[in-house]
Design a protein around this motif. Structure first.
Motif, PDB file in Angstrom:
ATOM      1  N   LYS A 181     -35.306  20.575  -9.632  1.00 54.28           N
ATOM      2  CA  LYS A 181     -34.285  19.547  -9.815  1.00 54.28           C
ATOM      3  C   LYS A 181     -34.817  18.155  -9.476  1.00 54.28           C
ATOM      4  O   LYS A 181     -34.270  17.150  -9.924  1.00 54.28           O
ATOM      5  N   LYS A 182     -35.877  18.109  -8.679  1.00 55.70           N
ATOM      6  CA  LYS A 182     -36.501  16.842  -8.311  1.00 55.70           C
ATOM      7  C   LYS A 182     -37.822  16.641  -9.037  1.00 55.70           C
ATOM      8  O   LYS A 182     -38.746  16.025  -8.512  1.00 55.70           O
ATOM      9  N   GLY A 183     -37.890  17.167 -10.238  1.00 59.43           N
ATOM     10  CA  GLY A 183     -39.111  17.004 -11.031  1.00 59.43           C
ATOM     11  C   GLY A 183     -40.271  17.785 -10.442  1.00 59.43           C
ATOM     12  O   GLY A 183     -40.140  18.954 -10.080  1.00 59.43           O
ATOM     13  N   GLU A 184     -41.411  17.121 -10.292  1.00 63.98           N
ATOM     14  CA  GLU A 184     -42.621  17.768  -9.795  1.00 63.98           C
ATOM     15  C   GLU A 184     -42.715  17.775  -8.274  1.00 63.98           C
ATOM     16  O   GLU A 184     -43.677  18.326  -7.716  1.00 63.98           O
ATOM     17  N   GLU A 185     -41.762  17.175  -7.594  1.00 63.61           N
ATOM     18  CA  GLU A 185     -41.831  17.013  -6.144  1.00 63.61           C
ATOM     19  C   GLU A 185     -42.127  18.339  -5.441  1.00 63.61           C
ATOM     20  O   GLU A 185     -41.519  19.364  -5.724  1.00 63.61           O
ATOM     21  N   SER A 186     -43.066  18.303  -4.496  1.00 58.50           N
ATOM     22  CA  SER A 186     -43.499  19.434  -3.660  1.00 58.50           C
ATOM     23  C   SER A 186     -44.433  20.403  -4.382  1.00 58.50           C
ATOM     24  O   SER A 186     -45.015  21.285  -3.741  1.00 58.50           O
ATOM     25  N   TRP A 187     -44.612  20.255  -5.692  1.00 57.69           N
ATOM     26  CA  TRP A 187     -45.516  21.123  -6.446  1.00 57.69           C
ATOM     27  C   TRP A 187     -46.797  20.358  -6.787  1.00 57.69           C
ATOM     28  O   TRP A 187     -46.786  19.142  -6.929  1.00 57.69           O
ATOM     29  N   TRP A 188     -47.890  21.090  -6.925  1.00 57.82           N
ATOM     30  CA  TRP A 188     -49.131  20.471  -7.380  1.00 57.82           C
ATOM     31  C   TRP A 188     -49.713  21.311  -8.522  1.00 57.82           C
ATOM     32  O   TRP A 188     -49.424  22.499  -8.663  1.00 57.82           O
ATOM     33  N   VAL A 189     -50.498  20.685  -9.338  1.00 58.81           N
ATOM     34  CA  VAL A 189     -51.115  21.356 -10.475  1.00 58.81           C
ATOM     35  C   VAL A 189     -52.566  20.924 -10.579  1.00 58.81           C
ATOM     36  O   VAL A 189     -52.914  19.778 -10.249  1.00 58.81           O
ATOM     37  N   SER A 190     -53.419  21.824 -11.006  1.00 60.73           N
ATOM     38  CA  SER A 190     -54.816  21.487 -11.278  1.00 60.73           C
ATOM     39  C   SER A 190     -55.260  22.205 -12.538  1.00 60.73           C
ATOM     40  O   SER A 190     -54.836  23.342 -12.800  1.00 60.73           O
ATOM     41  N   GLY A 191     -56.067  21.545 -13.337  1.00 51.98           N
ATOM     42  CA  GLY A 191     -56.611  22.145 -14.551  1.00 51.98           C
ATOM     43  C   GLY A 191     -55.699  22.121 -15.750  1.00 51.98           C
ATOM     44  O   GLY A 191     -56.067  22.593 -16.821  1.00 51.98           O
ATOM     45  N   GLY A 192     -54.494  21.566 -15.613  1.00 50.86           N
ATOM     46  CA  GLY A 192     -53.556  21.476 -16.728  1.00 50.86           C
ATOM     47  C   GLY A 192     -52.633  20.291 -16.545  1.00 50.86           C
ATOM     48  O   GLY A 192     -52.681  19.601 -15.533  1.00 50.86           O
ATOM     49  N   GLN A 193     -51.788  20.058 -17.527  1.00 48.08           N
ATOM     50  CA  GLN A 193     -50.832  18.961 -17.478  1.00 48.08           C
ATOM     51  C   GLN A 193     -49.443  19.534 -17.222  1.00 48.08           C
ATOM     52  O   GLN A 193     -48.994  20.431 -17.935  1.00 48.08           O
ATOM     53  N   LEU A 194     -48.764  18.995 -16.200  1.00 47.57           N
ATOM     54  CA  LEU A 194     -47.449  19.499 -15.818  1.00 47.57           C
ATOM     55  C   LEU A 194     -46.355  18.572 -16.314  1.00 47.57           C
ATOM     56  O   LEU A 194     -46.434  17.353 -16.138  1.00 47.57           O
ATOM     57  N   ALA A 195     -45.333  19.149 -16.930  1.00 42.85           N
ATOM     58  CA  ALA A 195     -44.168  18.390 -17.379  1.00 42.85           C
ATOM     59  C   ALA A 195     -42.917  19.166 -16.984  1.00 42.85           C
ATOM     60  O   ALA A 195     -42.843  20.385 -17.172  1.00 42.85           O
ATOM     61  N   VAL A 196     -41.936  18.460 -16.401  1.00 41.46           N
ATOM     62  CA  VAL A 196     -40.691  19.096 -15.962  1.00 41.46           C
ATOM     63  C   VAL A 196     -39.534  18.532 -16.763  1.00 41.46           C
ATOM     64  O   VAL A 196     -39.369  17.313 -16.865  1.00 41.46           O
ATOM     65  N   LYS A 197     -38.717  19.438 -17.317  1.00 42.98           N
ATOM     66  CA  LYS A 197     -37.562  19.009 -18.098  1.00 42.98           C
ATOM     67  C   LYS A 197     -36.476  20.079 -18.001  1.00 42.98           C
ATOM     68  O   LYS A 197     -36.737  21.265 -18.188  1.00 42.98           O
ATOM     69  N   ASN A 198     -35.263  19.625 -17.674  1.00 46.66           N
ATOM     70  CA  ASN A 198     -34.102  20.511 -17.609  1.00 46.66           C
ATOM     71  C   ASN A 198     -34.335  21.717 -16.702  1.00 46.66           C
ATOM     72  O   ASN A 198     -33.999  22.861 -17.030  1.00 46.66           O
ATOM     73  N   GLY A 199     -34.950  21.461 -15.544  1.00 45.97           N
ATOM     74  CA  GLY A 199     -35.156  22.522 -14.570  1.00 45.97           C
ATOM     75  C   GLY A 199     -36.255  23.500 -14.904  1.00 45.97           C
ATOM     76  O   GLY A 199     -36.348  24.577 -14.294  1.00 45.97           O
ATOM     77  N   GLU A 200     -37.108  23.168 -15.851  1.00 45.37           N
ATOM     78  CA  GLU A 200     -38.212  24.036 -16.239  1.00 45.37           C
ATOM     79  C   GLU A 200     -39.519  23.261 -16.139  1.00 45.37           C
ATOM     80  O   GLU A 200     -39.635  22.143 -16.636  1.00 45.37           O
ATOM     81  N   ALA A 201     -40.501  23.859 -15.476  1.00 50.05           N
ATOM     82  CA  ALA A 201     -41.812  23.238 -15.315  1.00 50.05           C
ATOM     83  C   ALA A 201     -42.806  23.918 -16.245  1.00 50.05           C
ATOM     84  O   ALA A 201     -43.016  25.133 -16.151  1.00 50.05           O
ATOM     85  N   CYS A 202     -43.418  23.138 -17.137  1.00 46.74           N
ATOM     86  CA  CYS A 202     -44.345  23.677 -18.127  1.00 46.74           C
ATOM     87  C   CYS A 202     -45.742  23.125 -17.892  1.00 46.74           C
ATOM     88  O   CYS A 202     -45.921  21.916 -17.733  1.00 46.74           O
TER      89      CYS A 202
END
Length: 490
Positions: A60-81
């Motif tokens: 609900k707060k976008g990417e907050e508290s999560w980290w990603v490596s080796g790919g591109q992270l996008a958050v929309k409508n409660g789904e992280a891709c």
């Protein structure tokens, strides 16, 4: 210009340490029992009575508290891709994760998440110690496709309690894909290691005899408190009353101050006692920072590449390690980079063994280490021109292999990296392909031009994929150089 290692080390890289840090993301397997259920997208997973351990589990707060490596992270409508264009050769080459978790021995935990993918593929869902040796507590292989599914697992923490664990989706070594997650949850009893912090705060290194001596005491009292300085035998050697400071906005605590500057006698293992609480032991002496510059310079030896770091040259046995990249022969990058640019490589190789690792990974950089080289050499040269200045780090004063060779120990250490910098130069008559001019606005379609690079230097040597897990990349050399210069005269 960048050159990459001809042979990329796999899991074995985890055994190589850098300045006391183990790098690599090796999972040691699942040491706990797990029960698996695969539910349809419309099913409801059983809710645990214990609390949610993850932060921002619904995105609900976008990417907050999560980290990603080796790919591109996008958050929309409660789904992280996670968009994966370079899957790599290891599971950990692409990760979506979160740290700061704690598991308690004997406790039961429930993992839930919904996942889908643009193509049929696989990934790992795991929980492990967040750092070497990456002990695995939960590890499941997941098959996923275009139809979203909810997955539910229960496991019991059989290993000892661990206050430093991480939750990860390891997405590497599979297909190029867009993998999406929602409703991620880890429920159970959180384990936090209790850290007892004294309410009486002093400089644990110590104080100079003639300098100001101030301590901070956490207290809500509106009245001054009595304090005592006790020696190693418990004898009271000085007393006084605190001054009420009030709210410290930085820490959010109400504090007092104790001024014991009257104590000028050199002392060891003394403590400040306020309201029955004692500080950490400290000392009063003229040499409290004398060893600091030697410890700071020791960082560079411990961070050397291409040489075994031996126990007799380090402060602790666990800082010793085998040689990292002992015979480093490399060539120019000749593959497609993460932005889709195809690099042609070059027709020569360089032996670039030696030098200093930059931080927590295995990269070595001419620019970063070059600044460190200049600063250390400037420190040495300054002493030659300042009247009555003492030449720093005379031969035999630093614990390194080259000591007692009739060369200043600071110069010995600097030479280790200078020779690496020289090895990074392009041989005469050789050509390389580079992007000329400012192309930062078009990184996905760089225009590459072949040039005569005689005498120019490659700016770094590195693996194609980072050999370290997610971390905040700190330029440790800058911190070390500050301490060397700041305390040189003490």
């Amino acid at each position: 210009m960048t050159i990459y290692r001809k042979s990329i080390v796999g899991q074995g890289i985890a055994t190589i340490l850098t300045a006391g840090l183990v790098v690599g993301c090796v999972t040691t397997g699942n040491s706990s029992t797990a029960k698996k259920e695969e539910l349809s997208n419309n099913s409801q997973s059983k809710q645990s009575e214990s609390g949610e351990l993850l932060q921002n589990p619904q995105f609900k707060k976008g990417e907050e508290s999560w980290w990603v490596s080796g790919g591109q992270l996008a958050v929309k409508n409660g789904e992280a891709c996670v968009n994966i264009t370079q899957p790599g050769s290891n599971n950990w080459d692409v990760i979506l994760g979160q740290g700061g978790l704690g598991l308690e021995n004997g406790q039961s935990y429930q993992v839930n998440f919904t996942a889908r993918s643009s193509v049929e593929t696989k990934f790992k869902a795991l929980i492990q110690h967040d750092g070497a040796p990456y002990t695995g507590y939960f590890n499941e292989d997941i098959s996923v496709g275009p139809t979203a599914k909810t997955y539910s697992f229960n496991f019991t923490q059989k290993e000892p309690s661990d206050a430093k664990t991480g939750f990860q989706f390891q997405l590497g070594a599979q297909k190029k894909a867009d993998i999406c997650f929602s409703d991620v949850s880890l429920k159970g009893k959180s384990f936090k290691k209790e850290v007892i912090i004294p309410t009486v705060h002093v400089n644990q290194i110590g104080y100079f005899p003639k300098a100001e001596k101030i301590a901070t005491i956490k207290s809500d009292s509106k009245e001054p408190l009595a304090w005592q300085i006790k020696d190693a035998n418990g004898k009271i050697i000085l007393t006084g009353m605190t001054t009420v400071f009030g709210l410290n906005k930085s820490s959010g605590e109400s504090v007092h101050k104790a001024d014991f500057s009257k104590l000028t006698t050199p002392s060891k293992e003394i403590v400040l006692v306020v309201n029955g609480e004692a500080s950490h032991p400290f000392r009063i002496a003229d040499d409290i920072y004398t060893e600091l510059k030697y410890d700071a310079l020791a960082y560079f030896y411990q961070n050397r590449s291409g040489i075994e770091i031996k126990p007799e040259y380090v402060q602790r046995a666990d800082l010793a390690r085998p040689a990292g990249h002992p015979n480093e022969t490399v060539t120019c990058f000749n593959k497609t980079d993460a932005k889709g640019n195809k690099w042609p490589g070059c027709d020569f190789e360089l032996n670039v063994s030696g030098g200093w690792y930059d931080a927590g990974d295995h990269g070595r950089y001419v620019v970063n280490s070059g600044i460190s080289v200049w600063t250390l050499l400037n420190l040495y040269e300054r002493s030659l021109w300042i009247k009555d200045a003492k030449v720093p780090f005379a031969d035999g004063t630093q614990t390194i292999p080259e000591t007692n060779n009739n060369v200043n120990d600071l110069l010995d250490e600097v030479r280790w990296n200078v020779e690496f910098m020289m090895a990074m130069q392009v041989p005469n008559g050789k050509k390389v392909t580079v992007p000329e001019g400012d192309q930062s606005a078009n990184l996905n379609q760089l225009k590459l031009t072949e040039i005569d690079a005689s005498g120019l230097a490659f700016h770094k040597v590195a693996d194609e994929k980072s050999t370290a897990c997610h971390y905040h990349h700190i330029k440790i050399q800058w911190i070390v150089l500050f301490f060397i210069q700041r305390h040189l005269q003490h």
